[in-house]
Design an enzyme around this catalytic site. Structure first.
Site, PDB file in Angstrom:
ATOM      1  CG  ASP A 146      -0.313  -0.392   2.685  1.00 30.76           C
ATOM      2  OD1 ASP A 146       0.881  -0.527   2.610  1.00 30.76           O
ATOM      3  OD2 ASP A 146      -0.979  -0.932   3.628  1.00 30.76           O
ATOM      4  CG  ASN A 189      -9.129  -0.663  11.949  1.00 28.03           C
ATOM      5  OD1 ASN A 189      -8.143  -1.402  11.565  1.00 28.03           O
ATOM      6  ND2 ASN A 189      -9.467   0.375  11.142  1.00 28.03           N
ATOM      7  CG  HIS A 199      -6.128  -1.730   8.758  1.00 26.01           C
ATOM      8  ND1 HIS A 199      -6.048  -0.243   9.217  1.00 26.01           N
ATOM      9  CD2 HIS A 199      -4.526  -2.076   9.052  1.00 26.01           C
ATOM     10  CE1 HIS A 199      -4.954   0.020   9.391  1.00 26.01           C
ATOM     11  NE2 HIS A 199      -4.229  -0.858   9.407  1.00 26.01           N
ATOM     12  CD  GLU A 238      -8.550   1.391   7.552  1.00 17.99           C
ATOM     13  OE1 GLU A 238      -8.792   0.641   8.703  1.00 17.99           O
ATOM     14  OE2 GLU A 238      -7.694   2.406   7.630  1.00 17.99           O
TER      15      GLU A 238
END
Ligand code: F6R
Length: 247
Positions: free
Chosen positions: A67, A136, A138, A143
């Site tokens: 990414d 979270n 991800h 996400e």
């Protein structure tokens, strides 16, 4: 999904680097999917140490990073391109032609995403994909809310992710979007190695391993992959049922 709980973060990093080194010894022209983030820094330090001892050679390897922040040029100090140069590419001999990074500042992000998917295909697919996990749940910048069918694309960053990564950009604002491999892209890697250390990762790790499989915890989609190893320290394993140190 194989779970290994190692004695401490240093042991996790050594084990992760050992897996990468084994792959490179068996397949010198391996295609490695690489991750960034705090968890990976000691893994790259271990790989650099192995290279200096002559125990690993990156010169024929191909790398593809997961990414990059949208809008950031490769020379931006908070870019993942800069991270990779500092953590690995400037420290071990690599073939620049075999290093693949997304261009965060590409004028047409959709075209950049297509180019990246084509680069993965042209490399013959990813052999080993390194992954971290967000608090979270991800993986890469997929996400919560991300579907299993997603591929490389421009994706919004969760507010929580922006907050965690804010110090790297201070006093500038954190980008609100990133180019990221998708869940389907990641699941096509032949093997995945996810690394998580520290108690702040414990709830996400438990949801990945024991919660429902679905977009609420994108890392849970890894349970549909036939060859995933998860390396944890005891703190990250804290919320797992029946976790015991394995070395
Ligand atoms: C980075 C990436 C992210 C990180 C994750 C954990 O390339 O894809 O998913 O792996 O945010 O980051 P750290 O290790 O900083 O907690």
């Amino acid at each position: 999904m194989r779970i290994e709980v190692l004695a401490d973060p240093a042991a996790v990093a050594r084990r992760a680097a050992g897996v990468v080194a084994d792959v490179l010894r068996a397949t010198p022209d391996a295609v490695l999917g690489l991750a960034t983030g705090g968890t990976m820094r000691p893994v790259y330090d271990e790989l650099v140490a192995l290279q200096r001892r002559g125990e690993v050679d990156f010169t024929r390897a191909t790398t593809l990073n997961l990414d990059e922040y949208a809008g950031l040029a490769a020379d931006h100090p908070a870019s993942f391109a800069a991270y990779m140069r500092a953590a690995l590419f400037s420290r071990v001999p690599v073939d620049p032609a075999r290093i693949h990074l997304m261009r965060g500042d590409a004028p047409d992000p959709q075209a950049e995403a297509r180019r990246y998917e084509a680069a993965i295909t042209a490399a013959g697919g990813i052999g080993l994909q390194l992954l971290g996990i967000g608090r979270n749940g991800h993986i890469a910048f997929n996400e919560p809310g991300t579907e299993a069918s997603t591929r490389t694309r421009l994706a919004p960053l969760a507010a929580a992710t922006q907050q965690v990564n804010a110090p790297a950009f201070h006093p500038q604002p954190v980008p609100e979007r990133a180019l990221t491999m998708g869940i389907a892209t990641i699941l096509e890697a032949r093997r995945c190695l996810l690394v998580a250390t520290g108690a702040d990762k414990a709830p996400a790790v438990a949801r990945m391993v024991q919660g429902p499989v679905g977009p609420d915890c994108p890392a849970s989609f890894l349970r549909g992959h036939p060859d995933v190893t998860v390396l944890l320290d005891p703190a990250a394993a804290r919320d797992l049922a029946a976790a015991a140190p394995s070395g």
